[in-house]
Each structure stands twice: as C-alpha cells, then as structure tokens.
Design a protein around this motif. Structure first.
Motif, PDB file in Angstrom:
ATOM      1  N   PHE A  26       0.786  -1.230   0.203  1.00 34.10           N
ATOM      2  CA  PHE A  26      -0.036  -0.142  -0.490  1.00 34.10           C
ATOM      3  C   PHE A  26       0.375   0.681   0.191  1.00 34.10           C
ATOM      4  CE2 PHE A  26      -2.510   3.531   1.566  1.00 34.10           C
ATOM      5  CZ  PHE A  26      -3.473   3.107   1.285  1.00 34.10           C
ATOM      6  N   SER A  27       1.657   1.384   0.944  1.00 34.93           N
ATOM      7  CA  SER A  27       2.364   2.452   0.865  1.00 34.93           C
ATOM      8  C   SER A  27       4.116   1.937   0.584  1.00 34.93           C
ATOM      9  CB  SER A  27       2.898   2.926   2.425  1.00 34.93           C
ATOM     10  OG  SER A  27       3.672   1.635   2.857  1.00 34.93           O
ATOM     11  N   ASP A  28       4.223   1.672  -0.210  1.00 41.16           N
ATOM     12  CA  ASP A  28       5.422   1.143  -1.174  1.00 41.16           C
ATOM     13  C   ASP A  28       6.229   1.019  -0.416  1.00 41.16           C
ATOM     14  OD1 ASP A  28       3.995   1.267  -3.838  1.00 41.16           O
ATOM     15  OD2 ASP A  28       4.307   2.816  -4.163  1.00 41.16           O
ATOM     16  N   ALA A  29       6.648   0.848   0.943  1.00 39.86           N
ATOM     17  CA  ALA A  29       7.837   1.079   2.173  1.00 39.86           C
ATOM     18  C   ALA A  29       9.275  -0.427   1.935  1.00 39.86           C
ATOM     19  CB  ALA A  29       7.163   0.283   3.434  1.00 39.86           C
ATOM     20  N   LEU A  57       8.288   1.621  11.707  1.00 40.77           N
ATOM     21  CA  LEU A  57       7.321   1.060  11.034  1.00 40.77           C
ATOM     22  C   LEU A  57       5.397   1.988  10.988  1.00 40.77           C
ATOM     23  CD1 LEU A  57       8.255  -2.225  12.870  1.00 40.77           C
ATOM     24  CD2 LEU A  57       8.287  -2.110  10.391  1.00 40.77           C
ATOM     25  N   TYR A  58       5.693   2.697  11.698  1.00 40.59           N
ATOM     26  CA  TYR A  58       4.263   3.495  11.759  1.00 40.59           C
ATOM     27  C   TYR A  58       4.698   4.265  10.719  1.00 40.59           C
ATOM     28  CZ  TYR A  58       0.041   6.360  12.904  1.00 40.59           C
ATOM     29  OH  TYR A  58      -0.561   7.045  13.524  1.00 40.59           O
ATOM     30  N   ASP A  59       5.915   4.578  10.820  1.00 42.71           N
ATOM     31  CA  ASP A  59       5.482   6.503   9.480  1.00 42.71           C
ATOM     32  C   ASP A  59       5.914   5.540   8.319  1.00 42.71           C
ATOM     33  OD1 ASP A  59       5.978   7.937  11.396  1.00 42.71           O
ATOM     34  OD2 ASP A  59       8.788   7.830  11.178  1.00 42.71           O
ATOM     35  N   ASN A  60       6.474   4.620   7.978  1.00 41.22           N
ATOM     36  CA  ASN A  60       6.688   4.183   6.798  1.00 41.22           C
ATOM     37  C   ASN A  60       4.726   2.463   6.437  1.00 41.22           C
ATOM     38  OD1 ASN A  60       8.725   3.895   5.213  1.00 41.22           O
ATOM     39  ND2 ASN A  60       9.798   4.196   7.580  1.00 41.22           N
ATOM     40  N   GLY A  61       4.030   2.743   7.555  1.00 44.89           N
ATOM     41  CA  GLY A  61       3.031   2.807   6.795  1.00 44.89           C
ATOM     42  C   GLY A  61       2.654   0.960   7.219  1.00 44.89           C
ATOM     43  N   ILE A  63       2.590  -0.261  10.874  1.00 46.79           N
ATOM     44  CA  ILE A  63       1.971   0.038  11.678  1.00 46.79           C
ATOM     45  C   ILE A  63       0.656   1.169  11.610  1.00 46.79           C
ATOM     46  CG2 ILE A  63       1.672   0.211  13.887  1.00 46.79           C
ATOM     47  CD1 ILE A  63       4.146  -1.318  13.904  1.00 46.79           C
ATOM     48  N   ILE A  64      -0.647   0.315  11.694  1.00 47.36           N
ATOM     49  CA  ILE A  64      -2.150   1.803  10.962  1.00 47.36           C
ATOM     50  C   ILE A  64      -1.857   1.917  12.353  1.00 47.36           C
ATOM     51  CG2 ILE A  64      -1.282   1.298   8.651  1.00 47.36           C
ATOM     52  CD1 ILE A  64      -4.241   0.342   8.838  1.00 47.36           C
ATOM     53  N   ILE A  68      -8.326   3.091  10.739  1.00 39.17           N
ATOM     54  CA  ILE A  68      -7.819   3.228   9.172  1.00 39.17           C
ATOM     55  C   ILE A  68      -9.033   1.889   8.596  1.00 39.17           C
ATOM     56  CG2 ILE A  68      -6.205   3.499   7.424  1.00 39.17           C
ATOM     57  CD1 ILE A  68      -5.150   5.002   9.503  1.00 39.17           C
ATOM     58  N   LYS A  73      -9.926   2.677   1.160  1.00 41.70           N
ATOM     59  CA  LYS A  73      -8.733   3.263   1.209  1.00 41.70           C
ATOM     60  C   LYS A  73      -9.154   3.016  -0.682  1.00 41.70           C
ATOM     61  CE  LYS A  73      -6.659   7.501   0.888  1.00 41.70           C
ATOM     62  NZ  LYS A  73      -6.655   7.490  -0.086  1.00 41.70           N
ATOM     63  N   ASP A  77     -10.113   4.825  -4.089  1.00 46.90           N
ATOM     64  CA  ASP A  77      -8.948   5.752  -4.565  1.00 46.90           C
ATOM     65  C   ASP A  77      -9.024   5.130  -6.340  1.00 46.90           C
ATOM     66  OD1 ASP A  77      -8.005   7.330  -2.730  1.00 46.90           O
ATOM     67  OD2 ASP A  77      -5.968   6.097  -2.885  1.00 46.90           O
ATOM     68  N   ARG A 324       2.248   0.613  -5.706  1.00 43.25           N
ATOM     69  CA  ARG A 324       1.051   0.709  -6.126  1.00 43.25           C
ATOM     70  C   ARG A 324       0.606   1.747  -6.677  1.00 43.25           C
ATOM     71  NH1 ARG A 324      -3.133   3.278  -1.558  1.00 43.25           N
ATOM     72  NH2 ARG A 324      -4.746   3.121  -3.122  1.00 43.25           N
TER      73      ARG A 324
ATOM     74  N   ASN B   5      12.762   1.313   0.070  1.00 43.59           N
ATOM     75  CA  ASN B   5      12.372   2.553  -0.110  1.00 43.59           C
ATOM     76  C   ASN B   5      11.645   3.384   1.600  1.00 43.59           C
ATOM     77  OD1 ASN B   5      11.195   3.353  -2.556  1.00 43.59           O
ATOM     78  ND2 ASN B   5       9.704   2.395  -2.578  1.00 43.59           N
ATOM     79  N   ASN B   6      11.006   4.422   1.278  1.00 39.62           N
ATOM     80  CA  ASN B   6      10.260   5.265   2.499  1.00 39.62           C
ATOM     81  C   ASN B   6       8.795   4.690   1.651  1.00 39.62           C
ATOM     82  OD1 ASN B   6      12.255   6.289   3.658  1.00 39.62           O
ATOM     83  ND2 ASN B   6      12.568   7.797   2.337  1.00 39.62           N
ATOM     84  N   GLY B   7       7.823   4.472   3.151  1.00 41.22           N
ATOM     85  CA  GLY B   7       6.377   4.395   2.457  1.00 41.22           C
ATOM     86  C   GLY B   7       5.695   5.557   4.097  1.00 41.22           C
ATOM     87  N   HIS B   8       4.404   5.203   3.762  1.00 45.58           N
ATOM     88  CA  HIS B   8       3.971   6.658   4.535  1.00 45.58           C
ATOM     89  C   HIS B   8       2.939   5.639   4.724  1.00 45.58           C
ATOM     90  CE1 HIS B   8       0.704   5.227   1.001  1.00 45.58           C
ATOM     91  NE2 HIS B   8       2.069   5.878  -0.062  1.00 45.58           N
ATOM     92  N   GLN B   9       1.789   6.744   5.218  1.00 42.98           N
ATOM     93  CA  GLN B   9       0.741   6.182   6.342  1.00 42.98           C
ATOM     94  C   GLN B   9      -0.357   6.655   5.680  1.00 42.98           C
ATOM     95  OE1 GLN B   9      -0.678   6.098   9.263  1.00 42.98           O
ATOM     96  NE2 GLN B   9       1.607   4.809  10.135  1.00 42.98           N
TER      97      GLN B   9
END
Lengths: 433, 37
Positions: A26-29, A57-61, A63-64, A68, A73, A77, A324, B5-9
């Motif tokens: 989802f976040s591409d992390a 882990l949270y900042d990279n999505g 852990i959420i 949510i 989503k 989208d 994504r 690779n960086n992700g996001h919320q």
C-alpha cells in the motif's frame, strides 16, 4: 493504548538472497530486516509503541491506526481515479487506420474489420474532441497520446496533423504533451524517427516475433522485411528510445537468441530495451485454458530473466517495478479513450473494430451505455479483496476480470513481483536506522 | 532495520499524484506515462 494500532493488511514478509524484507504494497515501503527483527514481527500480534522500531514501522505505513480501513481506501481511490473529476492527465490511444503491412497469425484485429483510414473530417473531430475535453479540465497538466493501428506508420500524415494540432493547443495552454507509438517498425527509417521525435513521441514500442525464420512465419512476412526492420532498429536507436517487445508463446529459446542478436551481434546493448510478452489467444473464452497459458508464460519469463541476468546488461531489460497503482489501466478511466478511425470510442485497444464495444464517438460524445457503466460497477472478487497484493495489482486487466479470467496464476505473479522489486533495488541504496 | 524505500501512512497520499501511475504493467515499453514531473 494497547490496541490503538494494528499491522497493515498489506505487509508482505519475504526472504530473498539470504535476507529478510518487509514490503508494504500500500505504502511502497521496503525495509530490510535482521533475522531477529523478522522473527519479532512474525511473533507480534498487536503492535504497541514499545515494539522495537515502532516509529519507523508506523511512519512507513506498516503499522497503522486501528480505525483505518486500508481496503476501503484502495477501492475508493480506484473509483475516484476512474471517475476523473478533475484529471491532471488525459490519455488517448488513437488508431488512424486499421491497415497493416503484415498479417500476423496471432493478430487480435484480424477478421474483424474492413481496412479503414481516418477521414479529414474525423481528424478535425478527433482534435476538437480532445481539446474540448481538455478545456473542461482546469487541473490538466499533461495529455498523452499512444499511436496504434493496424500499423500506425502507414498513416504518417495523419499522425503529423493530429500531433501538430494537439501540440499547438498544449503549448498555448501551458500543458505538457507526450506520445508513444506501437509499431512493427518496418517503416521506422531515420527520417520517420526524427519526425516522430519532433512530434514528442518519446517511446517506440516495436513488436518482434523472433529470429528470422520465426518472424517470417508468424508475421507472414518476407526475410527482406526482417532485415529491413532490424536495420531500422539499428539506424534509429540513437534517434528515439526503442523498446523491443518480443512476443512469445511459452518457449524462451528463440527469444534469448533474438535478444543476443540485438544486444550483442547488432551492438545495441544499452541502446535499446527489450522484454518478452505473452501472445494471448483473444478468441479463447475458457478461463482455465487462458490461466494455464499465462502460468506457462510466467515460467518462461522467469527463465528469460535468469538468462538475461547472466548474459546481458540489466540496463537493456525493460520492466516496471511493482508499485501502488490506482487503476488497472488508463483507458478504463472516464475521460481517457481509445479512438478508432471513424472516431468511435472504446475502453481498450483490443476492442478496435468491435461495434458492440463502442462507448461513444468523437461526434456524439459518450453514450453512457451499459458497455461503459460495467467498469464503474465492477466489483473485485473476494479472492482479490483478501489479497495482500491488491494495491499493486487491483486484479489485473479489468476486462479479463469481468470475463472470469481472474485465476491468472496469482501465486506465480506474486513471486514475479518480489523478483522485480528486488531487481529494482539491486543497486545498493537505503539508509540504516 | 534498513529502509530501502520510504513508505507513508495510508492517509498521506495526495490525489494529484495518482493518475500518472495508472498504467498497464503488462506493457512496460509504454513507460513515458510515468514521466510526469
């Protein structure tokens, strides 16, 4: 606080080349883990702030927040992008005519149409249809056209006329214009390549079917056609970016031989890009047969990638790293179209020449018929809704999904994506935390 | 732990960036769709 967080449903833990990775589709992390970090994640059911690396882990999505719903989503989208209320980009595939100099045995257009060429009146209408559509989109930043056929280079004057009109409009409006072309390359001489470059064609996808004997047989062409097309590629590779699409069934031997011919014998290594593609039987209505064929192709592709890595430069291999995505295809979006020679509008270039697939015309606009509505009404099957790869796959081609061809070798595809993801990241990069 | 690779919320995605990545992954040759700045 204990249950305020949860793991993302789109976390994928995998092992590659002796290392553990966490990928969030989802976040591409993409995060490289030590063995103990991977074990810790596998053994943790509810993530709490005291978990090692919680913040990362949270900042990279990965852990959420518990409230949510990521699946919703993804689905929202998708519909949002398909409706294109205020698109920044518009995409048109245009077939100026259906005539072709070849008669490929696998062509999905054969037996479907009488040869047609876009009339002067329709050329004007196509331009005004695209421009009027663009005028209604204040957020527009880019118009992209993909030239298709038949063989589009049989219609150079039409390509030139439409391109010049659209480029003039885009320049005046301050909007970017870019184009690509799908061609068999027989008429791609240096003058034509220079002309295409001036018309902002930034990518030539050239379909090839194999070494000389295979090529002649599958395209029902002559050996002179093969030689001339190879010459064209050699002579134009420095003028315009060329990607050779090698069409195969499920045997890579000939594709590897052809790749070697282009990259080594012709000296085109790092000058062109190559990939193999699956020749599908578009007349086949049996999902299982199609899925089997797709599975065999994925096996062949794996072998091809392995041989490519051993023999050729990675820079010459053409692929898209998994990331994504928001729709499965640009042409299912409401304001993007495939435009036929009579100005008829379709939702896929594979429908060219099929009257029952028409969703409007450049003369009348959109019919808003059931043929068109089926895309907006489409619901992903349960199998896809449960899949951790949904954000990068969205079930693949929506037309296939609607035809019930959803069993397209999903497990093999998942492994392929991981392989391509790692290929993208073979260059050492990243930061330690 | 190493970020490759960086992700996001989930709520951080900007819709403006969405359309340019709508592309058929079966046809990697058609890659200029991704070149929107």
């Amino acid at each position: 606080m204990k249950n305020a967080f949860k793991f993302s449903r789109y976390n994928v833990l995998f092992h590659s080349d002796g290392k553990d990775y966490l990928w969030n589709t989802f976040s591409d992390a993409l995060i490289e883990l030590t063995n103990s970090e991977a074990a810790c994640l596998k053994n943790t059911q509810f993530p709490a702030p005291d978990l090692p690396y919680f913040d990362t882990l949270y900042d990279n999505g990965c852990i959420i927040d518990k409230g949510i719903n990521e699946l919703n989503k993804v689905l929202i989208d998708e519909k949002s992008v398909m409706l294109q209320h205020n698109p920044e980009a518009m995409y048109f595939t245009i077939a100026p005519g259906f005539e072709c100099n070849y008669d490929c045995v696998y062509c999905f257009e054969k037996d479907r149409f009488v040869y047609k060429k876009m009339s002067d009146e329709t050329i004007d209408k196509v331009c005004s249809f695209i421009i009027n559509s663009a005028e209604n989109n204040p957020m527009l930043k880019i118009i992209k056209v993909n030239w298709f056929g038949g063989e589009p280079l049989l219609y150079k004057s039409i390509i030139k006329e439409i391109s010049n009109t659209l480029m003039g409009y885009c320049e005046k409006r301050g909007v970017k214009y870019t184009a690509s072309i799908v061609t068999n390359g027989r008429f791609l001489d240096p003058d034509t390549a220079s002309m295409l470059k001036k018309l902002n064609v930034c990518s030539v996808q050239l379909s090839f079917d194999g070494t000389k004997d295979v090529y002649v047989k599958k395209k029902r062409a002559s050996s002179e056609d093969f030689d001339a097309t190879v010459s064209n590629i050699c002579n134009c590779a420095d003028i315009i970016p060329i990607t050779v699409r090698i069409n195969i069934d499920d045997d890579v031997t000939d594709a590897v031989e052809l790749t070697s011919f282009f990259l080594k014998d012709c000296g085109l290594d790092r000058k062109i890009k190559i990939y193999i593609a699956h020749i599908r039987d578009y007349t086949c209505s049996d999902a299982e047969t199609e899925a089997d064929a797709h599975g065999r192709f994925l096996d062949a592709q794996e072998e091809y990638m392995k041989l490519f890595r051993e023999k050729f430069s990675a820079e010459s291999f053409c692929y898209i790293p998994p990331a994504r995505r928001y729709t499965t295809c640009p042409t299912v979006c409401r304001k993007n179209f495939c435009i036929g020679p009579d100005g008829e509008l379709y939702r896929c270039e594979h429908f060219f020449g099929k009257p029952e697939r028409i969703v409007g015309t450049v003369y009348d606009g959109l019919y808003n018929n059931q043929q068109d509505m089926q895309y907006l009404l489409f619901r992903h099957p349960a199998k896809c809704l449960e899949c951790e790869m949904l954000p990068i796959c969205l079930g693949g081609c929506m037309n296939d999904a609607m035809n019930g061809n959803i069993s397209l070798s999903c497990n093999k595809l998942k492994n392929r994506w991981i392989e391509l993801l790692m290929l993208e990241h073979t260059v050492e990069k990243g930061e330690m935390v | 732990m190493k970020i490759i690779n960086n992700g996001h919320q989930p709520l951080e995605i900007e819709k403006e960036n969405i359309i340019c990545v709508s592309q058929c992954t079966e046809e990697p040759g058609d890659n200029c769709w991704l070149q929107l700045d």
